[in-house]
Design an enzyme around this catalytic site. Structure first.
Site, PDB file in Angstrom:
ATOM      1  CB  SER A   8      -0.889   0.023   1.245  1.00  0.00           C
ATOM      2  OG  SER A   8      -1.458   1.330   1.366  1.00  0.00           O
ATOM      3  CG  HIS A  33      -3.855  -1.837  -1.370  1.00  0.00           C
ATOM      4  ND1 HIS A  33      -4.945  -2.625  -1.693  1.00  0.00           N
ATOM      5  CD2 HIS A  33      -4.222  -1.123  -0.267  1.00  0.00           C
ATOM      6  CE1 HIS A  33      -5.922  -2.402  -0.826  1.00  0.00           C
ATOM      7  NE2 HIS A  33      -5.515  -1.492   0.047  1.00  0.00           N
ATOM      8  CG  ASP A  35      -5.107   1.928   1.383  1.00  0.00           C
ATOM      9  OD1 ASP A  35      -6.076   1.149   1.301  1.00  0.00           O
ATOM     10  OD2 ASP A  35      -3.973   1.580   1.756  1.00  0.00           O
ATOM     11  CG  MET A  37      -8.569   6.545   3.167  1.00  0.00           C
ATOM     12  SD  MET A  37      -7.731   6.579   4.756  1.00  0.00           S
ATOM     13  CE  MET A  37      -6.672   5.122   4.596  1.00  0.00           C
ATOM     14  CG  HIS A  66      -9.315  -0.412   0.048  1.00  0.00           C
ATOM     15  ND1 HIS A  66      -8.628  -0.574   1.238  1.00  0.00           N
ATOM     16  CD2 HIS A  66     -10.632  -0.505   0.365  1.00  0.00           C
ATOM     17  CE1 HIS A  66      -9.486  -0.741   2.222  1.00  0.00           C
ATOM     18  NE2 HIS A  66     -10.708  -0.695   1.727  1.00  0.00           N
ATOM     19  CG  MET A  68     -11.359   2.547   2.744  1.00  0.00           C
ATOM     20  SD  MET A  68      -9.796   2.599   3.651  1.00  0.00           S
ATOM     21  CE  MET A  68      -8.651   2.727   2.286  1.00  0.00           C
ATOM     22  CG  MET A 137     -11.227  -3.490   5.667  1.00  0.00           C
ATOM     23  SD  MET A 137      -9.762  -2.896   4.813  1.00  0.00           S
ATOM     24  CE  MET A 137      -8.923  -1.968   6.110  1.00  0.00           C
ATOM     25  CG  ASP A 176      -5.914  -3.291   3.495  1.00  0.00           C
ATOM     26  OD1 ASP A 176      -4.811  -2.986   3.983  1.00  0.00           O
ATOM     27  OD2 ASP A 176      -6.629  -2.493   2.846  1.00  0.00           O
TER      28      ASP A 176
END
Ligand code: DX5
Ligand code: ZN
Length: 216
Positions: A8, A33, A35, A37, A66, A68, A137, A176
Site C-alpha cells: 500500500s 494497493h 488506499d 479515503m 480500495h 473507502m 479488513m 488488509d
C-alpha cells in the site's frame, strides 16, 4: 495457490510516488494497493483518481484501488479512466453486487470489502454475483500502521470455506491491515492469498527481501 503481494502506497512518501511504484515493481510486488479515503466514510482524506492517473505511466503492475468512500458509484468511472485495474467497494457503503456490472463494463476487475465489525456473510452475495476478489479488513479502515485484529483469521477461513463450497477454491481473498512477516503465515493458512502490506514493506531495509518473505 499463488500468493500475491500488494504493497500500500499509503505508507510511502507521496512526493515521490512515481519512483516508489517503480521500486515496488523491481522488488517483486504483484499489485500496487491504492488506499482512497474521502474524509467521510473514514475520517482521513488521502487521494483520488488524479493520483491513480499520475502513477499509471510509472508501472505496469495492476493498480488495486480500495475505495473507502461514501457513494462509490459516483467515482467508479473516474478511477477506471485514470487506469485502475481493480476497484473494491465496501459493503458498509453500498451493495457491491449492484455496482459490479458498471465496474466490469469499464474493463476493470471488481471486488467487495468488509470491515472488521461486519459479519463475513455480508460478502457472500458479492462472491455469488461474480466478484473477482473480496477484501477482508484486518484493521479499522482509515490508518496504516495499526495492529492486526486476530478475529480476522476466522473470517478469512469462513470465506475460503464458502468459496470452496461454491466451486471457487482459487478465489482471490485479500487481507488488509497489520500484516507483518510474523503473522503472514497464519493469514495465508486461514485462506488469504492477496496480502496488502503498508508499513511492513515501506519500513523494510530491503524491500525485495521483505516482499519475498511475505509470500509465506
Ligand atoms: C487502512 C488501509 C490499509 C493500510 C495498511 O485503511 O486500507 O491498506 O494502509 O497499512 P498497514 O500494512 O501499515 O497496516
Ligand atoms: Zn487498503
Amino acid at each position: 495457490m499463488k500468493i500475491k503481494i500488494a504493497p500500500s502506497i499509503l505508507a510511502s512518501d507521496f512526493s515521490r510516488v512515481g519512483e516508489t511504484v517503480k521500486k515496488l515493481e523491481a522488488s517483486g510486488a504483484d499489485y500496487v494497493h491504492c488506499d482512497v479515503m474521502d474524509g467521510n466514510f473514514v475520517p482521513p482524506i488521502t487521494f483520488g483518481a488524479q493520483m491513480v492517473r499520475a502513477i499509471r505511466p510509472h508501472t505496469s503492475l495492476p493498480l488495486d484501488c480500495h475505495l473507502m468512500v461514501l457513494h462509490p458509484e459516483t467515482h467508479i468511472e473516474d478511477f477506471a479512466r485514470a487506469g485502475a485495474d481493480i476497484i473494491t467497494v465496501h459493503v458498509e457503503a453500498c451493495d457491491p453486487a449492484a455496482l459490479f456490472p458498471k465496474i466490469a463494463a469499464l474493463g476493470v476487475k471488481k471486488g467487495a470489502v468488509v470491515n472488521p465489525e461486519t459479519p463475513i456473510e455480508k460478502v457472500f452475495s458479492a462472491v455469488d454475483a461474480g466478484a473477482d476478489m473480496v477484501l477482508v479488513m484486518s484493521v479499522h479502515p482509515g490508518w496504516g500502521g495499526q495492529k492486526f485484529i486476530p478475529e480476522t483469521l476466522d473470517k478469512l477461513q469462513a470465506l475460503r470455506n464458502y468459496c470452496v463450497k461454491r466451486g471457487l477454491p482459487d478465489f482471490d481473498i485479500e487481507v488488509d491491515g497489520g500484516v507483518t512477516e510474523e503473522n503472514v503465515g497464519e493469514v495465508i493458512a486461514a485462506g488469504a492469498n492477496v496480502i496488502v502490506a503498508g508499513s511492513t514493506v515501506f519500513r523494510a531495509p530491503d524491500m525485495a527481501a521483505t516482499i519475498r518473505r511475505l509470500r509465506g
